[in-house]
Structures are given as C-alpha cells and as structure tokens.
Design a protein around this motif. Structure first.
Motif, PDB file in Angstrom:
ATOM      1  N   GLY A  53     -63.277   6.469  23.472  1.00  0.00           N
ATOM      2  CA  GLY A  53     -63.637   6.246  24.871  1.00  0.00           C
ATOM      3  C   GLY A  53     -63.311   7.438  25.745  1.00  0.00           C
ATOM      4  O   GLY A  53     -64.098   7.826  26.617  1.00  0.00           O
ATOM      5  N   LEU A  54     -62.151   8.037  25.536  1.00  0.00           N
ATOM      6  CA  LEU A  54     -61.789   9.228  26.304  1.00  0.00           C
ATOM      7  C   LEU A  54     -62.761  10.371  26.046  1.00  0.00           C
ATOM      8  O   LEU A  54     -63.152  11.085  26.969  1.00  0.00           O
ATOM      9  CB  LEU A  54     -60.374   9.684  25.952  1.00  0.00           C
ATOM     10  CG  LEU A  54     -59.227   9.020  26.702  1.00  0.00           C
ATOM     11  CD1 LEU A  54     -57.891   9.532  26.176  1.00  0.00           C
ATOM     12  CD2 LEU A  54     -59.326   9.263  28.192  1.00  0.00           C
ATOM     13  N   MET A  55     -63.153  10.530  24.788  1.00  0.00           N
ATOM     14  CA  MET A  55     -64.068  11.619  24.464  1.00  0.00           C
ATOM     15  C   MET A  55     -65.418  11.439  25.165  1.00  0.00           C
ATOM     16  O   MET A  55     -65.999  12.396  25.663  1.00  0.00           O
ATOM     17  CB  MET A  55     -64.277  11.733  22.952  1.00  0.00           C
ATOM     18  CG  MET A  55     -63.092  12.280  22.208  1.00  0.00           C
ATOM     19  SD  MET A  55     -62.494  13.854  22.872  1.00  0.00           S
ATOM     20  CE  MET A  55     -60.970  13.366  23.636  1.00  0.00           C
ATOM     21  N   VAL A  56     -65.912  10.210  25.213  1.00  0.00           N
ATOM     22  CA  VAL A  56     -67.166   9.962  25.922  1.00  0.00           C
ATOM     23  C   VAL A  56     -67.017  10.390  27.375  1.00  0.00           C
ATOM     24  O   VAL A  56     -67.868  11.103  27.925  1.00  0.00           O
ATOM     25  CB  VAL A  56     -67.577   8.475  25.835  1.00  0.00           C
ATOM     26  CG1 VAL A  56     -68.709   8.161  26.791  1.00  0.00           C
ATOM     27  CG2 VAL A  56     -67.968   8.106  24.410  1.00  0.00           C
ATOM     28  N   GLN A  57     -65.936   9.972  28.013  1.00  0.00           N
ATOM     29  CA  GLN A  57     -65.731  10.312  29.425  1.00  0.00           C
ATOM     30  C   GLN A  57     -65.610  11.816  29.634  1.00  0.00           C
ATOM     31  O   GLN A  57     -66.221  12.378  30.541  1.00  0.00           O
ATOM     32  CB  GLN A  57     -64.471   9.626  29.953  1.00  0.00           C
ATOM     33  CG  GLN A  57     -64.577   8.132  30.074  1.00  0.00           C
ATOM     34  CD  GLN A  57     -63.291   7.533  30.617  1.00  0.00           C
ATOM     35  OE1 GLN A  57     -62.511   8.206  31.291  1.00  0.00           O
ATOM     36  NE2 GLN A  57     -63.067   6.275  30.319  1.00  0.00           N
ATOM     37  N   TRP A  58     -64.805  12.478  28.810  1.00  0.00           N
ATOM     38  CA  TRP A  58     -64.551  13.905  29.013  1.00  0.00           C
ATOM     39  C   TRP A  58     -65.756  14.758  28.662  1.00  0.00           C
ATOM     40  O   TRP A  58     -65.959  15.815  29.267  1.00  0.00           O
ATOM     41  CB  TRP A  58     -63.306  14.341  28.238  1.00  0.00           C
ATOM     42  CG  TRP A  58     -62.069  14.002  29.011  1.00  0.00           C
ATOM     43  CD1 TRP A  58     -61.355  12.832  28.954  1.00  0.00           C
ATOM     44  CD2 TRP A  58     -61.442  14.804  30.002  1.00  0.00           C
ATOM     45  NE1 TRP A  58     -60.319  12.872  29.856  1.00  0.00           N
ATOM     46  CE2 TRP A  58     -60.346  14.069  30.504  1.00  0.00           C
ATOM     47  CE3 TRP A  58     -61.690  16.066  30.510  1.00  0.00           C
ATOM     48  CZ2 TRP A  58     -59.508  14.580  31.486  1.00  0.00           C
ATOM     49  CZ3 TRP A  58     -60.853  16.571  31.485  1.00  0.00           C
ATOM     50  CH2 TRP A  58     -59.776  15.821  31.965  1.00  0.00           C
ATOM     51  N   LEU A  59     -66.579  14.336  27.712  1.00  0.00           N
ATOM     52  CA  LEU A  59     -67.794  15.084  27.401  1.00  0.00           C
ATOM     53  C   LEU A  59     -68.853  14.879  28.471  1.00  0.00           C
ATOM     54  O   LEU A  59     -69.612  15.788  28.793  1.00  0.00           O
ATOM     55  CB  LEU A  59     -68.347  14.672  26.030  1.00  0.00           C
ATOM     56  CG  LEU A  59     -67.504  15.084  24.826  1.00  0.00           C
ATOM     57  CD1 LEU A  59     -68.094  14.505  23.554  1.00  0.00           C
ATOM     58  CD2 LEU A  59     -67.390  16.600  24.716  1.00  0.00           C
ATOM     59  N   PHE A  60     -68.891  13.674  29.032  1.00  0.00           N
ATOM     60  CA  PHE A  60     -69.908  13.344  30.020  1.00  0.00           C
ATOM     61  C   PHE A  60     -69.609  13.979  31.379  1.00  0.00           C
ATOM     62  O   PHE A  60     -70.449  14.636  31.974  1.00  0.00           O
ATOM     63  CB  PHE A  60     -70.050  11.830  30.159  1.00  0.00           C
ATOM     64  CG  PHE A  60     -71.088  11.415  31.151  1.00  0.00           C
ATOM     65  CD1 PHE A  60     -72.431  11.593  30.884  1.00  0.00           C
ATOM     66  CD2 PHE A  60     -70.721  10.869  32.371  1.00  0.00           C
ATOM     67  CE1 PHE A  60     -73.398  11.230  31.812  1.00  0.00           C
ATOM     68  CE2 PHE A  60     -71.676  10.495  33.309  1.00  0.00           C
ATOM     69  CZ  PHE A  60     -73.019  10.683  33.030  1.00  0.00           C
ATOM     70  N   ASP A  61     -68.391  13.769  31.882  1.00  0.00           N
ATOM     71  CA  ASP A  61     -68.054  14.301  33.203  1.00  0.00           C
ATOM     72  C   ASP A  61     -66.541  14.500  33.325  1.00  0.00           C
ATOM     73  O   ASP A  61     -65.816  13.586  33.725  1.00  0.00           O
ATOM     74  CB  ASP A  61     -68.546  13.351  34.301  1.00  0.00           C
ATOM     75  CG  ASP A  61     -68.307  13.913  35.702  1.00  0.00           C
ATOM     76  OD1 ASP A  61     -67.998  15.115  35.837  1.00  0.00           O
ATOM     77  OD2 ASP A  61     -68.423  13.137  36.671  1.00  0.00           O
ATOM     78  N   PRO A  62     -66.057  15.691  32.992  1.00  0.00           N
ATOM     79  CA  PRO A  62     -64.617  15.949  33.048  1.00  0.00           C
ATOM     80  C   PRO A  62     -63.996  15.710  34.423  1.00  0.00           C
ATOM     81  O   PRO A  62     -62.818  15.363  34.522  1.00  0.00           O
ATOM     82  CB  PRO A  62     -64.496  17.419  32.646  1.00  0.00           C
ATOM     83  CG  PRO A  62     -65.746  17.733  31.923  1.00  0.00           C
ATOM     84  CD  PRO A  62     -66.805  16.840  32.493  1.00  0.00           C
ATOM     85  N   ASP A  63     -64.777  15.857  35.484  1.00  0.00           N
ATOM     86  CA  ASP A  63     -64.232  15.698  36.832  1.00  0.00           C
ATOM     87  C   ASP A  63     -63.826  14.261  37.143  1.00  0.00           C
ATOM     88  O   ASP A  63     -62.962  14.029  37.990  1.00  0.00           O
ATOM     89  CB  ASP A  63     -65.232  16.182  37.879  1.00  0.00           C
ATOM     90  CG  ASP A  63     -65.440  17.683  37.823  1.00  0.00           C
ATOM     91  OD1 ASP A  63     -64.516  18.396  37.373  1.00  0.00           O
ATOM     92  OD2 ASP A  63     -66.531  18.133  38.218  1.00  0.00           O
ATOM     93  N   THR A  64     -64.466  13.294  36.503  1.00  0.00           N
ATOM     94  CA  THR A  64     -64.140  11.886  36.764  1.00  0.00           C
ATOM     95  C   THR A  64     -63.503  11.190  35.564  1.00  0.00           C
ATOM     96  O   THR A  64     -63.230   9.994  35.621  1.00  0.00           O
ATOM     97  CB  THR A  64     -65.409  11.107  37.172  1.00  0.00           C
ATOM     98  OG1 THR A  64     -66.345  11.147  36.088  1.00  0.00           O
ATOM     99  CG2 THR A  64     -66.032  11.691  38.433  1.00  0.00           C
ATOM    100  N   ALA A  65     -63.256  11.940  34.489  1.00  0.00           N
ATOM    101  CA  ALA A  65     -62.699  11.339  33.269  1.00  0.00           C
ATOM    102  C   ALA A  65     -61.246  10.907  33.477  1.00  0.00           C
ATOM    103  O   ALA A  65     -60.523  11.459  34.303  1.00  0.00           O
ATOM    104  CB  ALA A  65     -62.784  12.339  32.117  1.00  0.00           C
ATOM    105  N   THR A  66     -60.844   9.917  32.712  1.00  0.00           N
ATOM    106  CA  THR A  66     -59.483   9.384  32.781  1.00  0.00           C
ATOM    107  C   THR A  66     -58.468  10.418  32.298  1.00  0.00           C
ATOM    108  O   THR A  66     -58.635  11.020  31.242  1.00  0.00           O
ATOM    109  CB  THR A  66     -59.379   8.110  31.918  1.00  0.00           C
ATOM    110  OG1 THR A  66     -60.343   7.168  32.383  1.00  0.00           O
ATOM    111  CG2 THR A  66     -57.989   7.503  31.983  1.00  0.00           C
TER     112      THR A  66
END
Length: 197
Positions: free
Chosen positions: A164-177
């Motif tokens: 889940g973290l990887m999805v967020q950080w690959l998609f948009d690092p500015d809003t990732a957890t």
C-alpha cells in the motif's frame, strides 16, 4: 561466472531497462552473452528466468543494508516497539528513490498477472517468501527461526502495508503516507482496541 549466473544478471538488467512484458529471450541472450538454448537448460523458460531475476532484484533491495531497506545500520530501537515500527517504515520510504524501478516492475507484474498464469503462480510462491523476509526487520527474529503463524499473520500485515505504501509513494509522493503518520494511526488503533480499565 557460468551461463546460469550470466543469464540471471542479464535478465535483471533487461527487467530494469525494458520491464517484464517487453523483455524478449533474445534481449536476455544479447545482454548476458549466452545463447537461447541456455535459458531453457538452466531455467526452463524465459518467464521462469525473469521471475527469478525479479525475485533476486527484490532480495537485493531488501538485503542492501543488512537491516532492511534504506538503512545501512542496524535498527536502534527495540524490536516489536512502535518506535521500531516507525524506524523501519522511515527506512523503507527513504529507499524509494533508489528502489523505484523495482517497485514499478512489481506493479507491472501485478497488472499482467491474468495474462501470464505461469508467472503469476511463480510470483505467488515468491510472495510467501517475502512475508518471512520482511518480518525480521520488525522483530529481530532470524528468518529461519520464525514460526509459521507469525509469518502468516504479522508477515501478511507488514507485506500489505508495504504494498500500500508503495502504491502511494509511486503515485504521488507529495500526498503519500509518512512513517510517523502510519505509526500514529497504529497507535490510535491500539489505544481504541485496548480494554478500558
């Protein structure tokens, strides 16, 4: 190195450059300096070789520090603590710029799973190993000493959080957890689940 190792190294380079679907057997042969017959002899098929290359890339990413992704130092916090939880996730997140090509490859494989049933089967087996590989970063128990229940429960939890973290950080690092947000979320869940005195 022998042909087996040359093939594996060549396949890793091809995966990082072209991805799984666009890499051909001829690409691997050219990159490794071997021949087409050696792929079947050593690995059975191009797809089996590429899966082994992918697994090797993931293992190298995880083993790069000896203490888990992004670190280089042994953890400084107590195993099993919320502080360790946060430290490990902070290290994982810090490693994303370097490991980004491998995570992108991971998601390519997820999206192609239905089209490549044999590859999907091989990766499902590798996923089991991944659960036991991530757990020692949090609990300091060596992988061979982990019990099956810990791998099937805690290992699955950490693996799910990682994906889940990887999805967020690959998609948009500015809003990732961030690691501190993930830890505070867990702290709140634990507090709410604790029996009241």
């Amino acid at each position: 190195m022998g042909h087996r190792e040359d093939l594996l190294d060549g396949a890793k380079r091809c995966l990082l450059e072209k991805g799984f679907v666009r890499t051909t057997a001829r690409d691997i042969v050219k990159e490794s300096g071997t021949n087409l017959a050696s792929i079947g002899y050593h690995y059975g098929s191009k797809d089996a070789l590429l899966v082994q290359a992918y697994v090797a890339l993931v293992e190298e990413m995880g083993d790069g520090s000896g203490a888990g992704w992004g670190g280089g130092e042994a953890p400084r916090t107590a195993a099993g603590s919320l502080e360790r939880f946060q430290e490990v996730w902070a290290n994982v997140i810090a490693s994303i710029p370097e490991s980004r090509p491998i995570w992108l490859l991971s998601f390519e494989l997820i999206l192609q799973g239905d089209r490549l049933p044999e590859v999907r089967k091989l990766l499902a087996q590798a996923q089991e190993e991944g659960r036991s590989g991530i757990l020692p970063m949090f609990n300091d128990v060596p992988e061979p000493d982990l019990d099956k229940e810990a791998v099937d429960t805690e290992g699955r939890l950490y693996q799910t959080l990682l994906q889940g973290l990887m999805v967020q950080w690959l998609f948009d690092p500015d809003t990732a957890t961030r690691a501190d947000q993930l830890t505070e979320g867990l702290r709140r869940v634990l507090a709410a689940a604790a029996p009241s005195a």
